[in-house]
Design a protein around this motif. Structure first.
Motif, PDB file in Angstrom:
ATOM      1  N   PHE A 143     -26.411 -21.577  12.321  1.00 33.95           N
ATOM      2  CA  PHE A 143     -27.150 -20.397  11.892  1.00 33.95           C
ATOM      3  C   PHE A 143     -26.231 -19.246  11.490  1.00 33.95           C
ATOM      4  N   GLY A 144     -24.968 -19.318  11.678  1.00 39.60           N
ATOM      5  CA  GLY A 144     -24.028 -18.310  11.220  1.00 39.60           C
ATOM      6  C   GLY A 144     -23.976 -17.093  12.113  1.00 39.60           C
ATOM      7  N   GLN A 145     -22.920 -16.267  11.954  1.00 41.27           N
ATOM      8  CA  GLN A 145     -22.757 -15.089  12.785  1.00 41.27           C
ATOM      9  C   GLN A 145     -21.920 -14.061  12.058  1.00 41.27           C
ATOM     10  N   LEU A 146     -22.037 -12.794  12.510  1.00 40.10           N
ATOM     11  CA  LEU A 146     -21.286 -11.688  11.945  1.00 40.10           C
ATOM     12  C   LEU A 146     -20.117 -11.372  12.870  1.00 40.10           C
ATOM     13  N   THR A 147     -18.931 -11.197  12.296  1.00 36.30           N
ATOM     14  CA  THR A 147     -17.760 -10.786  13.078  1.00 36.30           C
ATOM     15  C   THR A 147     -17.513  -9.310  12.833  1.00 36.30           C
ATOM     16  N   ILE A 148     -17.528  -8.517  13.924  1.00 35.75           N
ATOM     17  CA  ILE A 148     -17.376  -7.062  13.816  1.00 35.75           C
ATOM     18  C   ILE A 148     -15.948  -6.688  14.161  1.00 35.75           C
ATOM     19  N   GLN A 149     -15.261  -6.089  13.173  1.00 36.37           N
ATOM     20  CA  GLN A 149     -13.879  -5.669  13.388  1.00 36.37           C
ATOM     21  C   GLN A 149     -13.679  -4.175  13.100  1.00 36.37           C
ATOM     22  N   LEU A 206     -15.651  -0.547  13.154  1.00 30.37           N
ATOM     23  CA  LEU A 206     -16.851   0.171  13.567  1.00 30.37           C
ATOM     24  C   LEU A 206     -17.092   1.428  12.739  1.00 30.37           C
ATOM     25  N   ALA A 207     -16.135   1.803  11.871  1.00 31.11           N
ATOM     26  CA  ALA A 207     -16.342   2.972  11.023  1.00 31.11           C
ATOM     27  C   ALA A 207     -17.317   2.666   9.895  1.00 31.11           C
ATOM     28  N   GLN A 208     -17.572   1.390   9.660  1.00 36.39           N
ATOM     29  CA  GLN A 208     -18.536   0.988   8.643  1.00 36.39           C
ATOM     30  C   GLN A 208     -19.817   0.502   9.317  1.00 36.39           C
ATOM     31  N   LYS A 209     -20.857   0.335   8.515  1.00 38.10           N
ATOM     32  CA  LYS A 209     -22.135  -0.144   9.035  1.00 38.10           C
ATOM     33  C   LYS A 209     -22.167  -1.664   8.953  1.00 38.10           C
ATOM     34  N   ASN A 210     -22.202  -2.299  10.116  1.00 39.21           N
ATOM     35  CA  ASN A 210     -22.229  -3.761  10.178  1.00 39.21           C
ATOM     36  C   ASN A 210     -23.682  -4.220  10.350  1.00 39.21           C
ATOM     37  N   TYR A 211     -24.308  -4.529   9.221  1.00 40.35           N
ATOM     38  CA  TYR A 211     -25.719  -4.917   9.249  1.00 40.35           C
ATOM     39  C   TYR A 211     -25.876  -6.332   9.798  1.00 40.35           C
ATOM     40  N   LEU A 212     -26.905  -6.504  10.620  1.00 42.91           N
ATOM     41  CA  LEU A 212     -27.145  -7.785  11.284  1.00 42.91           C
ATOM     42  C   LEU A 212     -28.143  -8.624  10.493  1.00 42.91           C
ATOM     43  N   ASP A 213     -27.881  -9.924  10.434  1.00 47.74           N
ATOM     44  CA  ASP A 213     -28.837 -10.877   9.872  1.00 47.74           C
ATOM     45  C   ASP A 213     -29.646 -11.479  11.014  1.00 47.74           C
ATOM     46  N   PHE A 214     -30.954 -11.616  10.796  1.00 48.35           N
ATOM     47  CA  PHE A 214     -31.830 -12.070  11.863  1.00 48.35           C
ATOM     48  C   PHE A 214     -32.519 -13.386  11.517  1.00 48.35           C
ATOM     49  N   TYR A 215     -32.914 -14.073  12.599  1.00 49.99           N
ATOM     50  CA  TYR A 215     -33.759 -15.260  12.500  1.00 49.99           C
ATOM     51  C   TYR A 215     -35.048 -14.949  13.259  1.00 49.99           C
ATOM     52  N   THR A 218     -40.265 -12.815  17.687  1.00 49.94           N
ATOM     53  CA  THR A 218     -38.919 -12.748  18.262  1.00 49.94           C
ATOM     54  C   THR A 218     -37.899 -12.792  17.129  1.00 49.94           C
ATOM     55  N   LEU A 219     -36.992 -11.814  17.139  1.00 49.30           N
ATOM     56  CA  LEU A 219     -35.896 -11.749  16.168  1.00 49.30           C
ATOM     57  C   LEU A 219     -34.581 -11.909  16.928  1.00 49.30           C
ATOM     58  N   ARG A 220     -33.720 -12.787  16.410  1.00 51.59           N
ATOM     59  CA  ARG A 220     -32.417 -12.998  17.071  1.00 51.59           C
ATOM     60  C   ARG A 220     -31.311 -12.962  16.035  1.00 51.59           C
ATOM     61  N   SER A 221     -30.210 -12.295  16.420  1.00 52.54           N
ATOM     62  CA  SER A 221     -29.053 -12.187  15.534  1.00 52.54           C
ATOM     63  C   SER A 221     -27.781 -12.501  16.333  1.00 52.54           C
ATOM     64  N   LEU A 222     -26.865 -13.218  15.732  1.00 55.21           N
ATOM     65  CA  LEU A 222     -25.597 -13.596  16.363  1.00 55.21           C
ATOM     66  C   LEU A 222     -24.471 -12.773  15.763  1.00 55.21           C
ATOM     67  N   PHE A 223     -23.564 -12.283  16.638  1.00 48.72           N
ATOM     68  CA  PHE A 223     -22.422 -11.537  16.131  1.00 48.72           C
ATOM     69  C   PHE A 223     -21.251 -11.691  17.097  1.00 48.72           C
ATOM     70  N   ASN A 224     -20.073 -11.464  16.554  1.00 47.79           N
ATOM     71  CA  ASN A 224     -18.827 -11.597  17.315  1.00 47.79           C
ATOM     72  C   ASN A 224     -18.108 -10.258  17.282  1.00 47.79           C
ATOM     73  N   VAL A 225     -17.612  -9.795  18.438  1.00 43.13           N
ATOM     74  CA  VAL A 225     -16.907  -8.518  18.523  1.00 43.13           C
ATOM     75  C   VAL A 225     -15.439  -8.787  18.841  1.00 43.13           C
ATOM     76  N   SER A 226     -14.587  -8.209  18.015  1.00 36.74           N
ATOM     77  CA  SER A 226     -13.149  -8.397  18.219  1.00 36.74           C
ATOM     78  C   SER A 226     -12.675  -7.721  19.508  1.00 36.74           C
ATOM     79  N   THR A 227     -11.695  -8.346  20.185  1.00 41.54           N
ATOM     80  CA  THR A 227     -11.131  -7.786  21.425  1.00 41.54           C
ATOM     81  C   THR A 227     -10.516  -6.415  21.176  1.00 41.54           C
ATOM     82  N   LYS A 228     -10.075  -6.152  19.938  1.00 41.68           N
ATOM     83  CA  LYS A 228      -9.464  -4.862  19.599  1.00 41.68           C
ATOM     84  C   LYS A 228     -10.438  -3.696  19.825  1.00 41.68           C
TER      85      LYS A 228
END
Length: 658
Positions: free
Chosen positions: A18-24, A26-35, A76-86
């Motif tokens: 289903f894919g995921q968003l990687t957030i690196q 935060l100064a930009q808008k990271n829009y989420l994709d939902f299922y 129900t809406l669900r979105s997957l995302f990844n947050v960098s350790t930085k």
């Protein structure tokens, strides 16, 4: 152990599929994709189940599911995302835009935020944008996170929503601030502004004679409606009754649009000839819309039917107002017409923008523009009316100068007025002589019915105890008939006196003759039915005239009543019209008693003694034809008659076509 490992692998494969968003950044808008998954209400049931095993599909605002009952429905809406350790030392915020539903927000299966209240005082219109802190202790870094939103529609809502995004505090705060200040907070300000303008102009209208123009009243009422038109935005809190708010809001939007149209029509005066028709249409269509809105059972039903009304009624009305502004500009080409054209040009553009998003796309735009065009409309019209007040003041000064000039020439003016008064005195003396002569003629006719009434009253007073029920009934029947005759006589006398005292004002307008005849026939229907007389109206509906509607109606009523009076039972009366020599000739023809040749010359004279009983012994006042002649002369017409004894009569009135 193998079973647990297998489940973990399946979950990982589901995330990968289903894919995921990687957030690196935060100064930009990271829009989420939902299922999305629609189901029966089952709180938190679908937060952790594999996406590929439970029917989740990619969210598409153009194709929203709606399979379950409104009272037991959940999305129900669900979105997957990844947050960098930085980003571990930086706080993450979710920016959520206005929702159509109460909702719960979950991060990795834990509740982090609630909007609205499904179980208590339900509201489905939440107009604020908000930033939501994603708790650091719930975040997973360099691995998969899941944001879940459970939506709880209960009143058949099925609206799309704007994608939320993840960012830092500054980006989220700026977005929320501008979205709210140019959204619901601006609406609050607009409501206060509308209230001030309403009280100012309504006070001005009722307190100053020079501001009695109705466009001041319509502008103030437009602002009054504006206060309530966006009440669904200004009072959208958890304790608000969303159904009542939508009902009030949509109702006042309809009434407000009516007053906006009335203001333009009254101020521009570009539809003088068709003004009554346009006003009637606006009143009827507004009443129809209100009726439709008030009978809707749910909030969703109100919103849906309002969108339909907006498409088929509101947009055409806005276009009509825009075209009217163009016509006004072409006629005047002054500062007022430029202002009107400017505001209605912006109106049509902003309305098109909002309807495109709300109706065609089915989503809320980031900023609704209609409140802004209302604000601009109020500002422009306010200054325009201020200019008008300034012009009124200048006009008053000019009139003062003119008055001073008139005062300087007072002797000439007094001499002129004295001459006019002398002429009016002569006319008054002539009128009084005419009335004295006429009253002396009718005094005998008026005295006889009252003498008869007095005689019967005296009999009843002296001998009522000796009369039988049958005799009393006969006396009362005669009294009733005599009273009716006397009343009709007095009514005719009053109508004639109005013509003699110049109390009738001629008001020319375009109207259909057939329509006037139809109204008269409705008034005389009872009399016709009593004698079983058929009245045939052969005048075409397209036949129109430029004359006084009330005067023509009175003349036709008298002539048709006379025709019924002197027609035999089960006979016919024909009403026809012909056009020749720039005149319309309207004829009322009966086949009744007719008039003798010797009586015809004196038929329309004040001292005429022609007053014959009808075929059913009806008694008249003898004033009807005299009234007809006086009224017809006032609209530059003539009246004539052709008649033969026992063959009937044909009365013809000839009126200028234009």
């Amino acid at each position: 152990m193998k079973k647990i490992t297998l489940l973990i692998l399946l979950e990982l494969l589901s995330y990968l599929a289903f894919g995921q968003l990687t957030i690196q950044n935060l100064a930009q808008k990271n829009y989420l994709d939902f299922y999305i998954l629609e189901s029966e209400f089952a709180k938190e049931k679908y937060l952790s189940v594999p996406l590929n095993e439970t029917g989740f599909v990619k969210y598409d605002w153009r194709n929203l599911p709606s399979q379950f009952k409104d009272t037991n429905r959940m999305i129900t809406l669900r979105s997957l995302f990844n947050v960098s350790t930085k980003l571990k030392t930086t706080q993450l915020y979710l920016t959520s835009f206005p929702m159509e539903y109460p909702s719960n927000y979950y991060l990795n299966g834990k509740l982090i935020f609630q909007r609205g209240n499904r179980d208590g005082n339900y509201t489905n219109r939440l107009h604020y944008s908000e930033k939501i802190l994603l708790p650091p202790h719930l975040l997973r870094y360099d691995t998969i996170n899941q944001l879940s939103i459970e939506l709880y529609p209960k009143k058949n809502e099925n609206q799309a929503f704007l994608q939320p995004f993840i960012s830092d505090f500054s980006t989220a705060s700026h977005s929320v601030f501008y979205r709210n200040i140019f959204g619901v907070r601006f609406t609050h300000t607009l409501s206060i502004f509308n209230t001030i303008l309403f009280f100012y102009f309504i006070t001005l209208f009722f307190s100053r004679k020079e501001y009695k123009s109705y466009h001041y009243l319509y502008f103030s009422l437009w602002n009054f409606c504006g206060v309530f038109s966006y009440i669904n935005n200004t009072l959208s809190f958890d304790f608000a009754n969303s159904f009542a708010l939508e009902l009030i809001s949509k109702s006042f939007l309809i009434i407000g649009l009516l007053f906006a149209a009335l203001f333009l029509l009254e101020f521009t005066q570009i539809y003088k000839k068709n003004k009554k028709t346009i006003l009637t249409f606006l009143y009827v269509i507004s009443a129809l819309q209100l009726g439709i809105i008030l009978f809707q059972p749910t909030t969703k039903a109100i919103i849906d039917i309002f969108f339909i009304l907006a498409l088929i009624i509101h947009i055409p009305i806005h276009l009509f107002l825009f075209v009217s502004a163009i016509l006004f500009f072409k006629q005047k080409k002054n500062k007022y017409s430029v202002s009107i054209l400017l505001v209605y040009s912006l109106d049509i553009l902003f309305v098109a923008f909002d309807f495109y998003y709300s109706i065609y796309l089915g989503v809320k735009p980031v900023v609704l523009l209609i409140p802004y065009v209302i604000f601009i409309f109020n500002i422009v019209i306010f200054f325009m009316l201020a200019w008008e007040q300034s012009d009124i003041y200048k006009s008053s000064v000019q009139k003062s100068i003119e008055l001073e000039h008139l005062t300087q020439n007072l002797e000439l003016l007094v001499e002129k007025r004295t001459e006019e008064l002398q002429q009016q005195t002569i006319k008054l003396q002539e009128a009084n002589a005419s009335k004295d002569k006429f009253f002396s003629i009718i005094a005998h006719d008026l005295r006889n019915p009252f003498a008869a009434l007095k005689g019967f009253v005296d009999l009843l007073k002296k001998n009522s105890a000796t009369y039988s029920q049958h005799e009393l009934k006969e006396i009362i029947t005669y009294l009733d008939k005599s009273t009716t005759i006397t009343q009709n006589f007095l009514d005719s006398l009053l109508e004639w006196s109005r013509t003699q005292m110049n109390k009738i004002t001629v008001k020319y307008e375009h109207f259909g003759i057939s329509q006037v005849v139809a109204v008269v026939l409705e008034l005389t229907k009872f009399q016709a039915n009593n004698k079983n007389i058929e009245i045939v109206n052969t005048i075409e509906k397209s036949t129109t005239i430029y004359s006084d509607r009330a005067i023509l109606s009175t003349v036709l009523r008298n002539l048709i009543t006379n025709a019924l009076k002197y027609s035999y039972p089960k006979s016919q009366i024909f009403i026809s019209a012909q056009i020749s020599e720039n005149k319309i000739h309207i004829s009322i023809t009966d086949f009744g008693m007719g008039i003798s040749e010797s009586d015809l010359p004196s038929l329309f004279l004040p001292d005429s003694k022609v007053c014959t009983k009808g075929t059913a012994k009806e008694v008249g006042s003898g004033l009807g034809l005299l009234i007809c002649k006086d009224l017809i002369i006032r609209i530059n017409g003539t009246i004539s008659v052709v008649s033969q004894i026992n063959k009937g009569s044909s009365f013809t009135i000839s009126i200028p076509f234009q």
